[in-house]
Every structure is written in structure tokens, then in C-alpha cells.
Design a protein around this motif. Structure first.
Motif: not given
Length: 188
Positions: A29-36, A76-81, A142-148
Motif C-alpha cells: 500500500h505504499f508507492t515507492f519512487d526509484v531512481i537508478l 523501512l520495516c517500521k513503516i511497512l509494519k 494509512d492508519k498511522r497516528i497523527a503528530h506535530n
């Protein structure tokens, strides 16, 4: 890990004198941008998830051997759970995914240098240096908890901060003045 799936793309990039190639893909469920990118010694792979302000730089040698630093993998694992114990997710699988999602041929367009400005935010920048407002992040999807909330209240007042608290919305901030956007209310 030997990323053989990059070999066709690299050959096509060389054939068409393209030094940077961009592609993206969705995973978990995340979009990864990659530049080679071609570098003086070998290749560099910029990987980012802009919605999470996560990114890393991977070095790949001329034999297509690439390695991911442990701190990049764990963040990355933390973000992807995801993790090895529950999901059998490891850096090897992620690097394999990166190479397999690469296009077989180049777009022949390269990457405009202005597009690379997005990747500047992945340098280690202290939170106190992130003074430019760049949007709202509604965490319902994204089911994360808001902050700031403190920063939101400081800049926009208690009514906006309380609205964000009630609706699980984070204010987004950057140290890159070129990413600033005009303020709009989070309920607009």
C-alpha cells in the motif's frame, strides 16, 4: 544480493546515453519512487516513499551487487509494519523487489534535475529546521497516528490543532523552501 533484473535496463540506458532512470511501484500500500543513476564507480539507487518522508541511497557495483544498510532496512520495516519473524520480509526480498520492478527498457528521457529536489528531504535534518509548511497528512487512510500538534498549534492556533487532534491529521513540514505550499485549513 546480485540484482540481475537491472541488467536489461542498464544496457538500454547505456545504448541511449541516459544516466538516470525513474520508475515507481506499489508495495504493501505504499508507492515507492526509484531512481537508478550511473556514477563514476558504478550505480546508485535512490529509493523513497515521499508520503512517509523515508528514503535511502543504495550503492550497486558494476557486477550488480547491491546491499542495504541495516538502519535503512529497519526503518523501512517500521513503516511497512513488516518483519522477518511474522512476514518473512528481509532486505534481500526488498532488493529483489526493487530490481524486478525496474523497467526492462529506458524511457529515454532521463530525470530532470528539479525532480531530484524531492529527495533532498531524506538527508538528516533536525525537526527544528523543518520550518516550511508543506501540507496535511490525513492518517485515516494509512492508519498511522497523527503528530506535530505542538507545532501546528504554535503556527496555526489551538482551533486548527484541536481539529487535527480530533481527526487524526498531521501537519507536514520541510526544511526545503522550494516545497512550501500556501496554507489552507485542514478541513478544506
Amino acid at each position: 544480493m546480485k540484482a540481475m533484473a537491472f541488467s536489461n535496463l542498464i544496457q538500454d540506458m547505456k545504448l541511449h546515453n541516459v544516466e538516470k532512470e525513474h520508475y515507481s511501484f506499489i508495495y504493501n500500500h505504499f508507492t515507492f519512487d526509484v531512481i537508478l543513476s550511473f556514477t563514476a564507480n558504478a550505480y546508485e539507487i535512490l529509493v523513497a516513499i515521499h508520503t512517509c518522508n523515508w528514503g535511502c541511497v543504495l550503492e550497486m557495483d558494476r557486477n550488480l551487487n547491491v546491499y542495504m544498510q541495516d538502519n535503512d532496512y529497519y526503518s523501512l520495516c517500521k513503516i511497512l509494519k513488516l518483519n522477518w519473524n511474522n512476514d518473512h520480509f528481509n532486505s534481500f526480498l526488498f532488493l529483489q523487489l526493487l530490481s524486478e520492478k525496474a523497467p526492462a527498457i529506458s524511457s529515454k528521457q532521463g530525470v530532470d534535475y528539479r525532480y531530484l529536489q524531492k529527495y533532498l528531504s531524506y538527508r538528516n535534518v533536525d525537526e527544528k529546521e523543518k520550518i516550511y509548511f508543506c501540507g496535511w497528512n490525513d492518517h485515516i487512510t494509512d492508519k498511522r497516528i497523527a503528530h506535530n500538534f505542538d507545532k501546528t498549534e504554535f503556527y496555526f492556533g489551538p482551533s486548527v490543532a484541536n481539529y487535527c487532534r480530533r481527526n487524526n491529521i498531521s501537519s507536514l513540514w520541510t526544511a526545503d523552501k522550494y516545497r512550501i505550499i500556501r496554507y489552507s485549513n485542514p478541513w478544506d
